[in-house]
Design an enzyme around this catalytic site. Structure first.
Site, PDB file in Angstrom:
ATOM      1  N   LEU A 184      13.507  34.880 -19.112  1.00 41.42           N
ATOM      2  CA  LEU A 184      12.238  34.481 -19.716  1.00 41.42           C
ATOM      3  C   LEU A 184      12.400  33.389 -20.779  1.00 41.42           C
ATOM      4  O   LEU A 184      13.398  33.348 -21.494  1.00 41.42           O
ATOM      5  CB  LEU A 184      11.555  35.707 -20.333  1.00 41.42           C
ATOM      6  CG  LEU A 184      11.349  36.885 -19.369  1.00 41.42           C
ATOM      7  CD1 LEU A 184      10.674  38.042 -20.098  1.00 41.42           C
ATOM      8  CD2 LEU A 184      10.544  36.482 -18.142  1.00 41.42           C
ATOM      9  N   HIS A 185      11.413  32.515 -20.837  1.00 40.79           N
ATOM     10  CA  HIS A 185      11.376  31.433 -21.824  1.00 40.79           C
ATOM     11  C   HIS A 185       9.972  31.381 -22.429  1.00 40.79           C
ATOM     12  O   HIS A 185       9.139  32.259 -22.159  1.00 40.79           O
ATOM     13  CB  HIS A 185      11.778  30.107 -21.174  1.00 40.79           C
ATOM     14  CG  HIS A 185      11.039  29.829 -19.891  1.00 40.79           C
ATOM     15  ND1 HIS A 185       9.685  29.586 -19.854  1.00 40.79           N
ATOM     16  CD2 HIS A 185      11.452  29.810 -18.596  1.00 40.79           C
ATOM     17  CE1 HIS A 185       9.310  29.381 -18.615  1.00 40.79           C
ATOM     18  NE2 HIS A 185      10.345  29.530 -17.821  1.00 40.79           N
ATOM     19  N   GLY A 239       7.433  29.662 -21.746  1.00 37.37           N
ATOM     20  CA  GLY A 239       6.345  29.647 -20.761  1.00 37.37           C
ATOM     21  C   GLY A 239       5.897  31.068 -20.455  1.00 37.37           C
ATOM     22  O   GLY A 239       4.703  31.406 -20.531  1.00 37.37           O
ATOM     23  N   HIS A 240       6.874  31.924 -20.150  1.00 38.31           N
ATOM     24  CA  HIS A 240       6.564  33.334 -19.902  1.00 38.31           C
ATOM     25  C   HIS A 240       5.961  33.970 -21.162  1.00 38.31           C
ATOM     26  O   HIS A 240       5.013  34.753 -21.078  1.00 38.31           O
ATOM     27  CB  HIS A 240       7.828  34.108 -19.531  1.00 38.31           C
ATOM     28  CG  HIS A 240       8.540  33.613 -18.308  1.00 38.31           C
ATOM     29  ND1 HIS A 240       9.725  32.930 -18.371  1.00 38.31           N
ATOM     30  CD2 HIS A 240       8.239  33.717 -16.999  1.00 38.31           C
ATOM     31  CE1 HIS A 240      10.128  32.625 -17.149  1.00 38.31           C
ATOM     32  NE2 HIS A 240       9.242  33.087 -16.292  1.00 38.31           N
ATOM     33  N   GLN A 260      10.758  35.830  -1.217  1.00 35.14           N
ATOM     34  CA  GLN A 260      10.157  34.505  -1.408  1.00 35.14           C
ATOM     35  C   GLN A 260      11.192  33.383  -1.428  1.00 35.14           C
ATOM     36  O   GLN A 260      10.848  32.230  -1.664  1.00 35.14           O
ATOM     37  CB  GLN A 260       9.284  34.472  -2.670  1.00 35.14           C
ATOM     38  CG  GLN A 260      10.040  34.520  -3.981  1.00 35.14           C
ATOM     39  CD  GLN A 260       9.099  34.760  -5.152  1.00 35.14           C
ATOM     40  OE1 GLN A 260       8.494  35.814  -5.286  1.00 35.14           O
ATOM     41  NE2 GLN A 260       8.963  33.766  -6.023  1.00 35.14           N
ATOM     42  N   GLY A 276       0.979  31.216 -14.571  1.00 40.29           N
ATOM     43  CA  GLY A 276       1.030  29.912 -15.215  1.00 40.29           C
ATOM     44  C   GLY A 276       0.575  28.792 -14.296  1.00 40.29           C
ATOM     45  O   GLY A 276       0.824  28.826 -13.087  1.00 40.29           O
ATOM     46  N   LYS A 301       8.949  23.849 -19.024  1.00 44.42           N
ATOM     47  CA  LYS A 301       9.960  24.901 -19.168  1.00 44.42           C
ATOM     48  C   LYS A 301      10.096  25.654 -17.859  1.00 44.42           C
ATOM     49  O   LYS A 301       9.099  25.938 -17.183  1.00 44.42           O
ATOM     50  CB  LYS A 301       9.578  25.858 -20.288  1.00 44.42           C
ATOM     51  CG  LYS A 301       9.768  25.228 -21.635  1.00 44.42           C
ATOM     52  CD  LYS A 301       9.610  26.240 -22.755  1.00 44.42           C
ATOM     53  CE  LYS A 301       9.685  25.559 -24.100  1.00 44.42           C
ATOM     54  NZ  LYS A 301      11.012  25.594 -24.704  1.00 44.42           N
ATOM     55  N   SER A 314      13.036  28.536 -15.734  1.00 41.77           N
ATOM     56  CA  SER A 314      14.326  29.236 -15.706  1.00 41.77           C
ATOM     57  C   SER A 314      15.369  28.364 -15.000  1.00 41.77           C
ATOM     58  O   SER A 314      16.555  28.432 -15.301  1.00 41.77           O
ATOM     59  CB  SER A 314      14.190  30.563 -14.970  1.00 41.77           C
ATOM     60  OG  SER A 314      13.099  31.294 -15.482  1.00 41.77           O
ATOM     61  N   ARG A 315      14.912  27.547 -14.055  1.00 49.73           N
ATOM     62  CA  ARG A 315      15.855  26.718 -13.278  1.00 49.73           C
ATOM     63  C   ARG A 315      16.400  25.540 -14.088  1.00 49.73           C
ATOM     64  O   ARG A 315      17.373  24.911 -13.655  1.00 49.73           O
ATOM     65  CB  ARG A 315      15.186  26.216 -12.002  1.00 49.73           C
ATOM     66  CG  ARG A 315      14.960  27.319 -10.980  1.00 49.73           C
ATOM     67  CD  ARG A 315      14.541  26.787  -9.616  1.00 49.73           C
ATOM     68  NE  ARG A 315      14.641  27.814  -8.590  1.00 49.73           N
ATOM     69  CZ  ARG A 315      13.601  28.525  -8.138  1.00 49.73           C
ATOM     70  NH1 ARG A 315      12.390  28.322  -8.601  1.00 49.73           N
ATOM     71  NH2 ARG A 315      13.790  29.442  -7.186  1.00 49.73           N
TER      72      ARG A 315
HETATM   73  P1  AMP Z   1       8.757  32.748 -12.734  1.00 52.00           P
HETATM   74  O1  AMP Z   1       9.557  33.724 -13.531  1.00 52.00           O
HETATM   75  O2  AMP Z   1       9.320  31.361 -12.732  1.00 52.00           O
HETATM   76  O3  AMP Z   1       8.408  33.273 -11.364  1.00 52.00           O
HETATM   77  O4  AMP Z   1       7.360  32.592 -13.494  1.00 52.00           O
HETATM   78  C1  AMP Z   1       6.581  33.707 -13.816  1.00 52.00           C
HETATM   79  C2  AMP Z   1       5.237  33.240 -14.321  1.00 52.00           C
HETATM   80  O5  AMP Z   1       5.425  32.419 -15.471  1.00 52.00           O
HETATM   81  C3  AMP Z   1       4.482  32.381 -13.299  1.00 52.00           C
HETATM   82  O6  AMP Z   1       3.109  32.701 -13.333  1.00 52.00           O
HETATM   83  C4  AMP Z   1       4.738  30.976 -13.792  1.00 52.00           C
HETATM   84  O7  AMP Z   1       3.718  30.055 -13.424  1.00 52.00           O
HETATM   85  C5  AMP Z   1       4.763  31.186 -15.288  1.00 52.00           C
HETATM   86  N1  AMP Z   1       5.497  30.089 -15.917  1.00 52.00           N
HETATM   87  C6  AMP Z   1       6.766  29.683 -15.653  1.00 52.00           C
HETATM   88  N2  AMP Z   1       7.082  28.596 -16.389  1.00 52.00           N
HETATM   89  C7  AMP Z   1       5.984  28.300 -17.130  1.00 52.00           C
HETATM   90  C8  AMP Z   1       5.674  27.285 -18.079  1.00 52.00           C
HETATM   91  N3  AMP Z   1       6.545  26.341 -18.405  1.00 52.00           N
HETATM   92  N4  AMP Z   1       4.442  27.286 -18.626  1.00 52.00           N
HETATM   93  C9  AMP Z   1       3.533  28.230 -18.289  1.00 52.00           C
HETATM   94  N5  AMP Z   1       3.755  29.217 -17.401  1.00 52.00           N
HETATM   95  C10 AMP Z   1       4.972  29.248 -16.826  1.00 52.00           C
END
Ligand code: AMP
Length: 281
Positions: free
Chosen positions: A33-34, A36-37, A61, A147, A184, A186-187
Site C-alpha cells: 500500500l501507498h 493512493g490506497h 487477473q 481509484g 503512485k 505498487s509497480r
Molecule cells: P491495486 O492495489 O493497485 O489493485 O489498487 C487498489 C485500489 O487503489 C484501486 O482501486 C486503485 O485504483 C487504487 N489506486 C492505486 N493507485 C492509486 C493512486 N495513485 N491514486 C488513487 N488510487 C489508486
C-alpha cells in the site's frame, strides 16, 4: 485493527457490526500500500463506521506472462498504514481460501472491459470482476472505494454493480501522484533509478494531451498523436496503447464530445505503467 485470513472470520465480524447497526466500507487492494490506497481508506473511514481493506494479489487477473510471482508484498507495512488510517479489518486470504481447486464460475463482461487494458490483457477484467464480486459477497459493504488511477476498472465495476444489482455504492477517488507527477503505483518499485526518471513521461504527455482538449481540439486522432509522440521521445518508454474513449462506457470515438477518458499504458523497461485523465464536458 484485526488481520484475518478466512472468509468465515470476515463474515463473523461484519455480522457483529451489523447487529450494532454500523455501516461498512470496503477498499479492495492488492497490497503493498501507498498514499493512493491511503486516500481511498481515508475516504472510506470518513463515510463508514467500519472499514475493511482487502489485501490480496488476485491470481485470476494476471495473464500467463505477467508479474503475479514478482508482485511486491509486505503485509506488516500494509497493516501499519491501514491501522494509521483507521481501518477496522484487513482481509488477507490465501489464493486457496479464495479459489477452490475446481473453481469454475467467472463474471464475464462485454462493453466497458473490451478496449484499453481489456485488449492488452485479455483475461484481466474477468479476473477483476470475479474477485470483486466475491469480495462484495464476503464483506457485503454499503460502499466500496476504487481509484481513478484505474479508470477503466472503475467504469467496469460500476457497470457490473448496475448489471448484477449489487446493493453497493461505488465511490471513485482521484489519482494520487508523486511530486513530479508520476501516478503512485505498487509497480513503481520495479523501476531502476533511470527508469523512475523516465516514467514521468506518462504524466507529461497526458498533461499536453489534456491542454489540447481543453484548448478545443475535437479530433481524438490529433490528441492520441500528440500524447504518443511525447511518450516516444523518451528512449526507455515503449507505448502499449494510447487511446481516447467515451467515459464511462469506454467506446472508441473519433470526435471529442461528452465525457472522455484519455488513457495510456506504457512499458518503462519491463514495467508496464498506466495513467489517464478524464474530462467532463
Ligand atoms: P491495486 O492495489 O493497485 O489493485 O489498487 C487498489 C485500489 O487503489 C484501486 O482501486 C486503485 O485504483 C487504487 N489506486 C492505486 N493507485 C492509486 C493512486 N495513485 N491514486 C488513487 N488510487 C489508486
Amino acid at each position: 485493527m484485526k488481520i484475518v485470513t478466512t472468509i468465515k472470520e470476515v463474515r463473523e465480524e461484519v455480522k457483529q457490526w451489523r447487529k450494532e447497526g454500523l455501516s461498512v466500507g470496503l477498499v479492495p487492494t492488492m497490497g503493498y500500500l501507498h498514499e493512493g490506497h491511503a486516500s481511498l481508506i481515508k475516504r472510506a473511514v470518513q463515510e463508514n463506521d467500519r472499514v475493511i481493506v482487502s489485501d490480496f494479489v488476485n491470481p485470476t487477473q494476471f495473464g500467463p506472462n505477467e508479474d503475479l510471482e514478482s508482485y511486491p508484498r509486505d503485509l506488516e507495512r500494509d497493516a501499519k498504514l491501514c491501522s494509521d488510517e483507521g481501518a477496522a479489518l484487513i482481509f488477507n486470504p490465501s489464493a486457496e481460501e479464495m479459489y477452490f481447486p475446481d473453481f469454475s464460475t467467472y463474471v464475464n463482461m462485454t462493453g466497458p472491459s473490451d478496449e484499453l487494458c481489456g485488449k492488452s490483457r485479455p483475461i484481466h477484467f474477468r479476473g477483476v470482476c470475479t474477485v470483486v464480486s466475491k469480495l462484495f459477497n464476503i464483506a457485503t459493504p454499503d460502499r466500496a472505494y476504487f481509484g481513478q488511477k484505474d479508470a477503466q476498472q472503475l467504469a467496469v465495476i460500476k457497470r457490473m454493480v448496475r448489471d448484477l444489482n449489487f446493493d453497493i455504492e461505488i465511490v471513485g477517488c482521484p489519482i494520487i501522484r508523486e511530486e513530479d507527477g508520476l501516478a503512485k503505483s505498487s509497480r513503481n518499485t520495479y523501476l531502476s533509478e533511470d527508469e523512475r526518471k523516465a516514467a514521468v513521461i506518462l504524466h507529461k504527455a497526458l498533461e499536453e494531451g489534456k491542454a489540447l482538449v481543453l484548448g478545443g481540439e475535437k479530433s481524438t486522432a490529433a490528441v492520441i498523436e500528440k500524447i504518443t509522440s511525447i511518450i516516444e521521445s523518451e528512449p526507455l518508454a515503449k507505448v502499449d496503447y494510447v487511446q481516447v474513449v467515451s467515459f464511462p462506457d469506454i467506446t472508441v470515438i473519433d470526435t471529442i464530445e461528452g465525457d472522455i477518458l484519455a488513457a495510456v499504458a506504457v512499458y518503462i523497461g519491463k514495467t508496464r505503467l498506466i495513467d489517464n485523465f478524464i474530462i467532463e464536458h
